[in-house]
Design an enzyme around this catalytic site. Structure first.
Site, mmCIF file in Angstrom:
data_model
loop_
_atom_site.group_PDB
_atom_site.id
_atom_site.type_symbol
_atom_site.label_atom_id
_atom_site.label_comp_id
_atom_site.label_asym_id
_atom_site.label_seq_id
_atom_site.Cartn_x
_atom_site.Cartn_y
_atom_site.Cartn_z
ATOM 1 N N LYS A 185 0.846 -1.197 0.000
ATOM 2 C CA LYS A 185 0.000 0.000 0.000
ATOM 3 C C LYS A 185 0.882 1.247 0.000
ATOM 4 O O LYS A 185 1.545 1.562 0.987
ATOM 5 C CB LYS A 185 -0.919 0.066 1.222
ATOM 6 C CG LYS A 185 -2.033 1.118 1.049
ATOM 7 C CD LYS A 185 -2.512 1.707 2.348
ATOM 8 C CE LYS A 185 -1.661 2.846 2.856
ATOM 9 N NZ LYS A 185 -1.704 4.066 1.975
ATOM 10 N N CYS A 219 13.327 12.009 5.705
ATOM 11 C CA CYS A 219 13.515 11.703 7.123
ATOM 12 C C CYS A 219 14.974 11.901 7.527
ATOM 13 O O CYS A 219 15.278 12.091 8.706
ATOM 14 C CB CYS A 219 13.047 10.300 7.445
ATOM 15 S SG CYS A 219 13.787 9.022 6.427
ATOM 16 N N GLU A 273 9.796 17.016 14.231
ATOM 17 C CA GLU A 273 10.052 16.892 12.799
ATOM 18 C C GLU A 273 9.070 17.755 12.016
ATOM 19 O O GLU A 273 7.856 17.629 12.177
ATOM 20 C CB GLU A 273 9.931 15.445 12.354
ATOM 21 C CG GLU A 273 10.315 15.243 10.889
ATOM 22 C CD GLU A 273 10.230 13.802 10.453
ATOM 23 O OE1 GLU A 273 11.168 13.341 9.778
ATOM 24 O OE2 GLU A 273 9.242 13.128 10.795
ATOM 25 N N GLU A 304 10.535 2.493 9.802
ATOM 26 C CA GLU A 304 11.508 3.569 9.589
ATOM 27 C C GLU A 304 10.726 4.863 9.679
ATOM 28 O O GLU A 304 9.850 5.132 8.858
ATOM 29 C CB GLU A 304 12.186 3.406 8.219
ATOM 30 C CG GLU A 304 13.514 4.136 8.101
ATOM 31 C CD GLU A 304 13.346 5.598 7.780
ATOM 32 O OE1 GLU A 304 13.596 6.439 8.687
ATOM 33 O OE2 GLU A 304 12.967 5.926 6.660
#
Length: 497
Positions: free
Chosen positions: A189, A296, A395, A262
């Protein structure tokens, strides 16, 4: 619109897929009851295609197909699996320009970056084609007379693969190639924001002579399909936000299902007192603003020694001022648009927050008006910030970075480690002792010496510590630890009555 239509006709030999993106279940392309437009972030009025979203029952059908195909696929000879993966890799390389163009249209990376991502995806498929035949296991002497021990690897079964939008070709490649190489079947997905690249990759895989049911694609939103994916999978590999990763781990733990996640990063780059400042400024800009900061592994915190602080900031600002922001397909563009409207709003909200916290905004901090109404934002830099400011703890995932001072290496390393994340970190220095001290003391899964924090080679482990990673590393031979289970067999060659 004509650009997108012409590109779709080239990309998808199957006319049914041109401008209408479908899921792929048990060797068949299937539609959905709900459609969502796939838009160009450089020109949001331009619809690249219409994604037909799968339903939870479609996901269940995909798992049923993958389950039926699981044992036969695990028994396919490694050389045959390798041949299929090489087919995918070769076609990605041959079509890198057109697929890179699709990636730039869909996600907003510059065309140069999009083409490079497709080529890197091909490298990954080639690497795992080799992993198919390299094999892994051990033959050991036992601790009893006449007993030998073998340790073999077996696939986990059906892997649910869930990817983010920021690397719409490479993230799927990392997971799909490894899962298939080690004998697993797949239900994949992708992000709902980047279905086009997923469909293009699936279309190539569908022509690799892969057996029915081994590989399945389901399009749709994670909030709708995620619970079904976790409910039926033997293992879940996820790339995305830390919040979503935590939720997946919590749900999967109820079934004791393996999870590889991750997640986010808040990556530091230390600029040492003896660093080449022009070089360091370039390293910083690449880490902060390539891919519009939507990595990231992007550099979001700069830690600069007080003795060179003012001089480095001057050089950094001059380099930032040279960055051309614009349409992802333009040869003049160095930084493309933010990938979607929601992300742009989030970025701008953090700009407001940083100013409220007392940080000094010296560049950017606003969106850019354009004829196409694209999601363009200027590269943004805060200076004179402190470690506990939210802009240095959370973040942001955009072209926003902040600078802090440090008086010596000890303080700089302390600041670098002063976050819950631990994905990537870097230092620019000419002092070998400082470089080694930083390598040893940095609480990050990846450490860069005189290189941008962003980026990773396909043949070595990728992954973080703390809130950045969970359940094992990706890429390289490290991926085998997630996609397989070990089996230890004791053989008595001299049985006694």
């Amino acid at each position: 619109m004509p650009e997108a239509q012409a590109l779709s006709a080239i990309l998808f030999p199957n006319e049914e897929l041109a401008m209408k993106y479908l899921s792929y279940v048990d060797g068949e392309w299937i539609g959905g009851t709900h459609s969502e437009p796939n838009i160009n972030p450089s020109a949001p009025a331009e619809v690249i295609g219409m994604a037909q979203w799968a339903t939870p029952s479609d996901v269940e059908a995909a798992f049923a197909a993958a389950r039926r195909a699981s044992r036969p696929w695990a028994e396919v000879l490694p050389a045959a699996r390798a041949q299929m993966l090489r087919f995918v890799a070769d076609e990605l390389l041959a079509r890198a320009d057109e697929l890179g163009r699709l990636l730039a249209l869909e996600e907003g990376k510059t065309l140069r970056e999009g083409i490079a991502e497709v080529r890197r995806s091909a490298d990954i498929f080639h690497f795992y084609a080799g992993e198919c035949v390299r094999g892994a296991g051990e033959f050991l002497p036992g601790l009893r007379a006449g007993v030998t021990v073998t340790v073999s690897r077996e696939p986990i079964g059906v892997a649910a693969l869930i990817t983010a939008w920021n690397f719409p070709m490479m993230l799927p490649a990392m997971k799909i190639a490894a899962a298939l190489a080690y004998g697993n079947t797949v239900v994949f997905k992708p992000s709902e924001f980047t279905p086009g690249c997923a469909v293009a990759l699936t279309e190539i895989i569908s022509r690799s002579h892969i057996p029915r049911g081994v590989f399945n694609l389901v399009l749709g939103a994670g909030i709708d399909l995620g619970p079904v994916l976790i409910q039926h999978a033997d293992g879940v590999s996820f790339t995305g936000s830390t919040g979503a990763g935590r939720a997946i781990v919590e749900q999967a733990s109820k079934r004791l299902v393996k999870v590889q996640a991750e997640m986010g990063g808040k990556n530091p780059l230390i600029v040492d007192a003896d660093a080449n400042l022009d070089f360091a400024a370039e390293i910083a800009v690449q880490g902060m603003f390539h891919s519009t900061g939507q990595k990231c592994t992007a550099t979001s915190r700069l830690i600069v020694m007080s003795s060179i602080y003012a001089q480095f900031i001057d050089k950094l600002i001059k380099r930032i001022d040279s960055i051309a922001v614009g349409d992802a397909l333009s040869d003049k563009t160095e930084m493309g648009p933010v990938a979607n409207e929601a992300q742009l709003k989030k970025n701008l909200s953090y700009v407001d927050l940083g100013q409220q916290e007392g940080a000094t905004l010296v560049r950017g901090g606003r969106s850019v008006e354009s004829d196409t109404a694209g999601y363009f934002m200027l590269p943004t830099l805060f200076v004179d910030t402190t470690s506990r400011m939210r802009i240095n703890q959370e973040e942001i995932f955009g072209p926003v970075a902040a600078v802090m001072r440090a008086h010596d290496l000890d303080e700089a390393i302390h600041i670098a480690n002063d976050v819950e994340f631990g994905l990537s970190s870097g230092i620019c220095t000419q002092n070998l002792l400082h470089a080694e001290q930083f390598r040893r003391r940095s609480k990050a899964g990846m450490v860069m010496i005189n290189a941008p924090t962003s980026g990773a080679d396909f043949h070595v482990p990728l992954g973080g510590q703390g809130q950045s990673g969970y359940g094992g590393k990706e890429l390289g031979s490290a991926a085998i630890d997630f996609y397989t289970e070990t089996k230890t067999a004791y053989v008595n060659t001299a049985p006694q009555m």
